[in-house]
Design a protein around this motif. Structure first.
Motif, PDB file in Angstrom:
ATOM      1  N   LEU A 275      -6.093   1.992  -9.342  1.00 23.16           N
ATOM      2  CA  LEU A 275      -7.315   2.459  -8.680  1.00 23.16           C
ATOM      3  C   LEU A 275      -8.088   3.355  -9.649  1.00 23.16           C
ATOM      4  O   LEU A 275      -7.498   4.067 -10.446  1.00 23.16           O
ATOM      5  CB  LEU A 275      -6.964   3.214  -7.391  1.00 23.16           C
ATOM      6  CG  LEU A 275      -6.327   2.341  -6.293  1.00 23.16           C
ATOM      7  CD1 LEU A 275      -5.905   3.193  -5.105  1.00 23.16           C
ATOM      8  CD2 LEU A 275      -7.266   1.216  -5.855  1.00 23.16           C
TER       9      LEU A 275
ATOM     10  N   GLY B 101      -0.356   2.635  -2.983  1.00 23.71           N
ATOM     11  CA  GLY B 101      -1.636   2.649  -3.693  1.00 23.71           C
ATOM     12  C   GLY B 101      -1.474   2.276  -5.156  1.00 23.71           C
ATOM     13  O   GLY B 101      -2.393   2.460  -5.957  1.00 23.71           O
TER      14      GLY B 101
ATOM     15  N   HIS C  76      -9.493  -3.903  -3.181  1.00 24.35           N
ATOM     16  CA  HIS C  76      -8.936  -2.540  -3.308  1.00 24.35           C
ATOM     17  C   HIS C  76      -9.728  -1.701  -4.309  1.00 24.35           C
ATOM     18  O   HIS C  76      -9.790  -0.492  -4.191  1.00 24.35           O
ATOM     19  CB  HIS C  76      -7.436  -2.537  -3.608  1.00 24.35           C
ATOM     20  CG  HIS C  76      -6.969  -3.495  -4.647  1.00 24.35           C
ATOM     21  ND1 HIS C  76      -6.467  -4.735  -4.330  1.00 24.35           N
ATOM     22  CD2 HIS C  76      -6.928  -3.412  -5.994  1.00 24.35           C
ATOM     23  CE1 HIS C  76      -6.124  -5.361  -5.444  1.00 24.35           C
ATOM     24  NE2 HIS C  76      -6.391  -4.588  -6.469  1.00 24.35           N
TER      25      HIS C  76
ATOM     26  N   GLY D 218      -3.486  -8.698   0.181  1.00 29.94           N
ATOM     27  CA  GLY D 218      -4.933  -8.586   0.438  1.00 29.94           C
ATOM     28  C   GLY D 218      -5.545  -9.714   1.240  1.00 29.94           C
ATOM     29  O   GLY D 218      -6.670  -9.588   1.730  1.00 29.94           O
TER      30      GLY D 218
ATOM     31  N   LEU E 161     -11.107   1.402  -2.223  1.00 24.42           N
ATOM     32  CA  LEU E 161     -10.187   2.527  -2.453  1.00 24.42           C
ATOM     33  C   LEU E 161     -10.482   3.098  -3.839  1.00 24.42           C
ATOM     34  O   LEU E 161     -10.940   2.373  -4.731  1.00 24.42           O
ATOM     35  CB  LEU E 161      -8.722   2.055  -2.425  1.00 24.42           C
ATOM     36  CG  LEU E 161      -8.162   1.477  -1.117  1.00 24.42           C
ATOM     37  CD1 LEU E 161      -6.790   0.852  -1.366  1.00 24.42           C
ATOM     38  CD2 LEU E 161      -8.062   2.559  -0.039  1.00 24.42           C
TER      39      LEU E 161
ATOM     40  N   SER F  49      -0.020  -3.137   4.670  1.00 23.81           N
ATOM     41  CA  SER F  49      -1.303  -3.230   3.980  1.00 23.81           C
ATOM     42  C   SER F  49      -1.734  -1.822   3.596  1.00 23.81           C
ATOM     43  O   SER F  49      -1.543  -0.881   4.383  1.00 23.81           O
ATOM     44  CB  SER F  49      -2.357  -3.837   4.903  1.00 23.81           C
ATOM     45  OG  SER F  49      -3.663  -3.530   4.410  1.00 23.81           O
ATOM     46  N   PRO F  50      -2.332  -1.647   2.413  1.00 23.77           N
ATOM     47  CA  PRO F  50      -2.833  -0.310   2.074  1.00 23.77           C
ATOM     48  C   PRO F  50      -4.011   0.090   2.973  1.00 23.77           C
ATOM     49  O   PRO F  50      -4.418   1.245   2.966  1.00 23.77           O
ATOM     50  CB  PRO F  50      -3.273  -0.460   0.610  1.00 23.77           C
ATOM     51  CG  PRO F  50      -3.543  -1.911   0.435  1.00 23.77           C
ATOM     52  CD  PRO F  50      -2.582  -2.627   1.350  1.00 23.77           C
ATOM     53  N   PHE F  51      -4.529  -0.857   3.751  1.00 22.46           N
ATOM     54  CA  PHE F  51      -5.677  -0.574   4.624  1.00 22.46           C
ATOM     55  C   PHE F  51      -5.269  -0.363   6.082  1.00 22.46           C
ATOM     56  O   PHE F  51      -6.133  -0.251   6.961  1.00 22.46           O
ATOM     57  CB  PHE F  51      -6.706  -1.710   4.521  1.00 22.46           C
ATOM     58  CG  PHE F  51      -7.272  -1.861   3.135  1.00 22.46           C
ATOM     59  CD1 PHE F  51      -8.196  -0.945   2.649  1.00 22.46           C
ATOM     60  CD2 PHE F  51      -6.858  -2.890   2.298  1.00 22.46           C
ATOM     61  CE1 PHE F  51      -8.706  -1.057   1.360  1.00 22.46           C
ATOM     62  CE2 PHE F  51      -7.360  -3.020   1.011  1.00 22.46           C
ATOM     63  CZ  PHE F  51      -8.290  -2.097   0.542  1.00 22.46           C
TER      64      PHE F  51
END
Ligand code: NCD
Ligand code: ZN
Length: 352
Positions: free
Chosen positions: A208, A202, A186, A248, A190, A313-315
């Motif tokens: 991040l 996020g 991440h 992840g 990101l 998932s953040p993706f």
């Protein structure tokens, strides 16, 4: 590594930083769903963190966790031990069962925080053969490295997110200190700019960072020893309430293979940081008969096909290359046509 048509073959990957929540918070992950996610993502060996609802800071809890994993895991799994500075007498026995010792110098999930004044006595009490892992952000990285200078004990800085910390780690390495570091996908894929789009999804610790930080990590891949997912599942409700952490295990490899397709990283570097280096640094066994077959066709990450119990998932929505089709552990097929077929209890538990 082998390439044939659209399929590539890699050795079984190792992720030394996951939070499988078992026991205590199995509503968001457990040893079966977490290790299924690992296999689906190409990770045949994982090491679980000690910040359970009841932190793994006693031999009794460590042995209990090992016993629970034995009937539930589908991948090979080991455990890191925890400390808040008051269980030093248990270190020797714990080191015989655990892979490493995890110290939290910054506040994180579980409210499990160690005062840096205990560092030196912990470094000297923990058996030298096993690494000490640190959650150490910008405010505490100096003291974390400073406290081990005389002892020269191997320390591993987890989820290293920024230029500031990496510069300090590079300096320590150049001084000949046994410092290694891991970076999370991440932080490679990101930035802070994604926070408004991702909202609560996020949010993780360390947070991040800027594009400049991310660029610095990519430019200095040679100093990054390993990639670690920091797989930290939470339910949608918990995320809405402010829980830090993102899953992840199922996205690390496709993200890296997409970067490989784009010419940003080589397959050799992926193998080094997801297999060779974690095995060497954490003394983990590898086996010739443990490998992956990956289909390099493009696909889109979607929440519905994930094994992780948290289900997001953040993706999600991202187009990537690299779907794990087949996984073999010690000549036994555990994933076939992208489906995990290994039965709970078939994985090997280290320390058990
Ligand atoms: C982790 C978790 O949820 O257990 N959260 C996170 O944001 N990374 C804790 C941790 O890795 O420090
Ligand atoms: Zn973590």
């Amino acid at each position: 590594m082998m390439s044939e048509g659209n399929t590539i073959r890699l050795p079984g990957l190792i992720d030394v930083h996951v939070h499988l929540r078992d026991p205590g918070q199995t509503h968001k992950e457990d040893f079966t769903t977490g290790t299924q996610a690992a296999l689906a993502g190409g990770f045949t060996t994982i090491v679980d963190m000690p910040n359970n609802a009841e932190p793994i800071t006693t031999i009794e809890r460590l042995k209990q966790k090992i016993a629970i994993a034995q009937s539930k895991t589908v991948a090979d799994i080991g455990f890191h031990y925890g400390t808040m500075g008051d269980n030093l007498e248990s270190f020797e026995e714990a080191a015989g069962l655990a892979i490493g010792l995890k110290l939290y110098l910054n506040k994180t999930t579980g409210g499990y925080l160690l005062d840096a004044k205990h560092l030196q006595k912990i470094y000297s009490a923990w058996p030298e053969a096993k690494p000490v892992l640190l959650h150490a952000e910008e405010d505490v990285i100096d003291i974390a490295i400073e406290s081990m200078k005389d002892l020269k004990r191997p320390i591993h800085v987890c989820h290293m997110p920024s230029k500031e910390i990496l510069q300090k780690i590079i300096a320590a390495k150049k001084d000949g200190l046994p410092v290694t570091c891991g970076v999370c996908p991440h932080h490679l894929f990101l930035t802070k700019a994604d926070e408004s789009r991702l909202g609560v999804y996020g949010k993780m610790l360390p947070s991040l960072k800027s594009q400049e930080d991310q660029d610095f990590l990519w430019k200095n891949l040679d100093y990054i020893d390993i990639f670690e997912s920091d797989h930290a599942p939470h339910t949608h409700e918990e995320k809405a309430e402010g829980a830090f952490g993102v899953p992840g295990l199922e996205t690390t490899l496709p993200l890296l293979l997409t970067a490989y397709k784009q010419g940003r990283i080589s397959l050799e570097q992926i193998i080094e940081k997801c297999h060779t280096n974690p095995a060497r640094i954490f003394n983990l066994p590898v086996d010739e008969g443990t490998y992956l077959e990956i289909d390099m066709t493009e696909y889109e990450i979607n929440n519905e096909s994930l094994y992780t119990k948290c289900g997001w998932s953040p993706f999600a929505g991202r187009k990537v290359y690299g779907k794990v089709k087949k996984v073999v552990i010690r000549d036994r097929t555990v994933v076939t046509d992208g489906t995990v077929v290994a039965v709970p209890g078939s994985g090997k538990v280290m320390g058990g």
